[in-house]
Design a protein around this motif. Structure first.
Motif, PDB file in Angstrom:
ATOM      1  N   LYS A  98      44.282  38.333  46.286  1.00 22.16           N
ATOM      2  CA  LYS A  98      44.518  39.771  46.115  1.00 22.16           C
ATOM      3  C   LYS A  98      45.043  40.400  47.416  1.00 22.16           C
ATOM      4  O   LYS A  98      45.897  41.283  47.377  1.00 22.16           O
ATOM      5  CB  LYS A  98      43.226  40.468  45.663  1.00 22.16           C
ATOM      6  CG  LYS A  98      42.719  39.999  44.297  1.00 22.16           C
ATOM      7  CD  LYS A  98      43.744  40.214  43.201  1.00 22.16           C
ATOM      8  CE  LYS A  98      43.149  40.017  41.818  1.00 22.16           C
ATOM      9  NZ  LYS A  98      44.147  40.191  40.746  1.00 22.16           N
TER      10      LYS A  98
ATOM     11  N   TYR B  87      39.722  34.400  45.957  1.00 20.82           N
ATOM     12  CA  TYR B  87      40.107  35.637  45.261  1.00 20.82           C
ATOM     13  C   TYR B  87      40.537  36.713  46.266  1.00 20.82           C
ATOM     14  O   TYR B  87      41.546  37.403  46.057  1.00 20.82           O
ATOM     15  CB  TYR B  87      38.903  36.089  44.436  1.00 20.82           C
ATOM     16  CG  TYR B  87      39.128  37.236  43.493  1.00 20.82           C
ATOM     17  CD1 TYR B  87      39.842  37.064  42.308  1.00 20.82           C
ATOM     18  CD2 TYR B  87      38.609  38.501  43.763  1.00 20.82           C
ATOM     19  CE1 TYR B  87      40.019  38.117  41.420  1.00 20.82           C
ATOM     20  CE2 TYR B  87      38.775  39.552  42.890  1.00 20.82           C
ATOM     21  CZ  TYR B  87      39.477  39.367  41.718  1.00 20.82           C
ATOM     22  OH  TYR B  87      39.652  40.421  40.849  1.00 20.82           O
TER      23      TYR B  87
ATOM     24  N   SER C  15      46.999  34.876  40.497  1.00 21.14           N
ATOM     25  CA  SER C  15      47.294  36.208  41.053  1.00 21.14           C
ATOM     26  C   SER C  15      48.534  36.215  41.960  1.00 21.14           C
ATOM     27  O   SER C  15      49.467  36.975  41.731  1.00 21.14           O
ATOM     28  CB  SER C  15      46.101  36.741  41.850  1.00 21.14           C
ATOM     29  OG  SER C  15      45.119  37.240  40.969  1.00 21.14           O
TER      30      SER C  15
ATOM     31  N   GLY D  92      44.841  37.559  36.118  1.00 20.96           N
ATOM     32  CA  GLY D  92      44.070  37.073  37.262  1.00 20.96           C
ATOM     33  C   GLY D  92      42.778  36.439  36.796  1.00 20.96           C
ATOM     34  O   GLY D  92      42.283  36.743  35.705  1.00 20.96           O
TER      35      GLY D  92
END
Ligand code: NAP
Length: 242
Positions: free
Chosen positions: A157, A153, A112, A90
């Motif tokens: 995630k 991000y 990711s 990641g």
């Protein structure tokens, strides 16, 4: 030979996970994107501890590279079975959404979220046939809580967290568990520029975590003892609840 594949195993949390799983008896497949020197260091450290490892260089975001390198390795090593997959690779590239460039969104989602899909779809086939597997996805507090400056991000995630819960329900009957670990601040290259002295005030345990503290939990999820836990997200953040 039983193997554990760790994406992003050349540095940080990934390296600590490689050492942990090698200590549990797995032949470790150390994926990395470009940092040969650090990947070699992981390999040497695994061997120093009496374990064995193979380096596999590919970009998890590139579907052709995943099938070209990992798929080919699986084809040419039919005696090796991947029993544990740790989707750890990641990156972050923080900026407010209004200033975010296309590639900042694409690259963070690519490593990711697309990386999770590209690697897991390939590896899960063997787990389904053998009716056993352990998949552990390294996510983040940012994916649970959402953090300003990290919409890319947090989305990446958060997407992996939702995929963890969905996939766990698809493959539970085949003795494959799928869990996620959500670290807070862990001392690695990713957090190098952050001011621990200031940020530790936000953390009840009053310090950043060590990669090994994440690796221990990965070891538990990778073990047969965790067989009745699936679709879970474990926070490892020194008490910084979202
Ligand atoms: P790190 O020290 O920056 O290491 C990142 C690793 O991922 C390196 O091995 C890197 O390979 C690899 N990588 C990056 N992009 C890749 C790609 N496209 N394909 C293959 N490998 C790739 O990061 P870290 O702090 O250990 O983070 C590991 C995971 O934990 C990440 O998913 C991160 O989001 C998550 N996390 C970290 C923290 C933290 O505080 N550190 C907190 C929450 C979550 P190269 O060496 O070849 O570049």
């Amino acid at each position: 030979m039983k193997c554990a594949l760790i994406t992003g195993g050349s540095r940080g949390i990934g390296r600590a996970v490689c050492l942990k799983l090698a200590g549990m008896g797995y032949h470790v497949l150390v994926n990395y994107k470009s940092n040969e020197t650090e990947a070699q260091k992981t390999l040497s450290q695994v061997e120093e501890k009496g374990g064995s490892a193979t380096l596999l260089k590919f970009d998890v975001a590139e579907r052709d590279a995943v099938s070209g390198v990992l798929g080919k390795w699986m084809e040419t090593n039919p005696d090796h079975t991947i029993e544990v997959l740790v989707n750890n690779a990641g990156i972050k590239d923080d900026v407010l959404l209004m200033w975010m460039k296309d590639e900042q969104w694409d690259n963070v989602i690519g490593a990711s979220l697309n990386g999770f899909f590209n690697v897991t779809r390939l590896v899960i086939q063997g787990m389904l046939i053998r009716r056993y597997g352990r998949i552990i996805n390294i996510v983040s507090l940012s994916g649970l809580k959402g953090l300003p400056g990290q919409t890319n991000y947090s989305a990446a995630k958060g997407g992996v967290i939702a995929a963890t819960k969905a996939l766990a329900q698809e493959v539970g009957k085949r003795n494959i568990t799928v869990n996620a670990i959500a670290p807070g601040f862990i001392k690695t290259d990713m957090t190098e520029g952050l001011d621990e002295k200031q940020l530790k005030n936000l953390i009840p345990v009053n310090r950043f975590g060590e990669p090994e503290e994440v690796a221990h939990a990965v070891g538990f999820f990778a073990s047969p003892e965790s067989s009745y836990i699936t679709g879970e997200v474990l926070s490892i953040n020194g008490g910084m609840y979202s």
